[in-house]
Design an enzyme around this catalytic site. Sequence first.
Site, PDB file in Angstrom:
ATOM      1  N   CYS A   1     -22.524   0.244 -41.043  1.00 46.93           N
ATOM      2  CA  CYS A   1     -21.861   0.691 -41.887  1.00 46.93           C
ATOM      3  C   CYS A   1     -21.301  -0.502 -42.791  1.00 46.93           C
ATOM      4  O   CYS A   1     -21.971  -0.763 -43.809  1.00 46.93           O
ATOM      5  CB  CYS A   1     -20.481   1.142 -41.006  1.00 46.93           C
ATOM      6  SG  CYS A   1     -19.375   2.234 -41.953  1.00 46.93           S
TER       7      CYS A   1
ATOM      8  N   HIS B   1     -22.636   5.114 -36.795  1.00 47.12           N
ATOM      9  CA  HIS B   1     -21.847   4.527 -35.661  1.00 47.12           C
ATOM     10  C   HIS B   1     -22.325   5.162 -34.496  1.00 47.12           C
ATOM     11  O   HIS B   1     -22.667   6.347 -34.301  1.00 47.12           O
ATOM     12  CB  HIS B   1     -20.337   4.689 -35.867  1.00 47.12           C
ATOM     13  CG  HIS B   1     -19.581   3.822 -37.074  1.00 47.12           C
ATOM     14  ND1 HIS B   1     -19.511   2.712 -36.949  1.00 47.12           N
ATOM     15  CD2 HIS B   1     -19.194   4.354 -37.872  1.00 47.12           C
ATOM     16  CE1 HIS B   1     -18.986   2.044 -38.032  1.00 47.12           C
ATOM     17  NE2 HIS B   1     -18.808   3.203 -38.820  1.00 47.12           N
TER      18      HIS B   1
END
Length: 505
Positions: free
Chosen positions: A339, A436
């Site tokens: 991310c 994630h």
Amino acid sequence: MSHRLPRGATLMIQGTTSDAGKSTLVTGLCRALHRRGFRVAPFKPQNMALNSAVTPQGGEIGRAQAVQAQACGLPPHTDMNPVLLKPYADQGSQVIIQGHAVGNMDARRYHEFKPTALSAVLESYARLAHQFQAVIVEGAGSPAEINLRTGDIANMGFAEAVDCPVLLVADIDRGGVFAHLVGTLELLSASERERIRGFVINRFRGDMDLLRPGIEWLQRRTGKPVVGVLPHLDGLYLDAEDAVVTKSRPAAPGQDTRLKVIAPRLPRISNHTDFDALRLHPQVDFRFIGTGAPPPPADLVILPGSKSVRADLAWLREAGWEGAIRRHLRYGGKLLGLCGGFQMLGQAIHDPAGLEGPPGSSPGLGLLDFETTLELEKQLRTVSGILILEGATVSGYEIHAGVSSGPALERPACRLERGAEGALSDDGQILGTYVHGLFDEPEALTALLRWAGLPQPRVFDVRLERERGIDRVAAAVEAELNMELIMDLLSGSGRREGHAPAGQP
């Protein structure tokens, strides 16, 4: 004695301090009630955390409430945590209402916004109370923070608004448990003290005979029962709400050689639960490296997610990580960006609207050829597909404001249901992704460990560890708490009567 619960029966768990055990106790109570056949849901009016989860509807809630939903046998829902505050600076947070960001606010502006937040809290609670037999509510921090009492929506302000009983939990392991409990009561108003129906002492290790005189004194002093004493559960795994667990479990004697994995402990690190599967894997030596510690040699370096990517990238450079990463790659090490960490790998990060700090641009590490622009609309979704490495199954979720573009993305790291995602360098040393929970899928974890240099990774499923943790807490709750009193509180029959604590006559 069997109990029938009215629809929306509610019990709130508050704590004398942060990390007293509120999240864990709510998780255990939710699983215990679920096992007894009740339709139960968790609820936290307001949460401040950088660890979050994405609901199937595409909303964002605190990670702890997602685990509590699992304890109830439910998918997570935005009504379970209607207000989530995600700090991006020491005095500012992104405010998320019922799953979606409404803007960045400092403390003063959020205080003015609180009536709107309370409306959302009561609306979400009303929906859960209508749908479920029981709602187990988690407070935030302590109800006795004098400076936060006005306009409180997280603790007694909520309990008073919905007229629910409260149990107060304190952590004996850190010391001062009786001072915490009595002191908290002293700082509450008369109506708030009356609302607290009992105490739970958490994380006890020792001889109950030595603790019993203290319990008897506390009950005489306050006129309130100790509902039970929960033991310290060694090796318990549940997703941390916000505190970063810095390293792996200790290796067992004679254990295999372990893969060395490190990650910088960024000042605004987010979703560090991404690393739990690595931290718990028996063949991985995982460590977060904090300020002032030089990056040690490792097989794999991971750049985590961040709530303030440009600021954390500046910290990374000041801490000497940029040179260390280039040396690591020169000697054949692997590098993975998750991310915000993925965004750092590119050529530049642009924040024209000032979403994470002052508007502007920052040069990236320049290890992959792409750029990222932060946009107002956050990307929130659950995802599934395959990892390019070995075609392994991957699933997880995305939470990011960045939109990335550039030639490096033409060689993706994943192929998801919605299309190609992330990037893998031409030499295969660097992988970046927005996904994630990448390590939670056993196939993906095995493939990534093999890519990082572990020849024969053992199959490991962190989701089973989480489920075992929930069951352990529920078993302790059933064994050590006075569940009869708790059921009376939920059903309403115990709101004004005294009861003996668990294990007490």
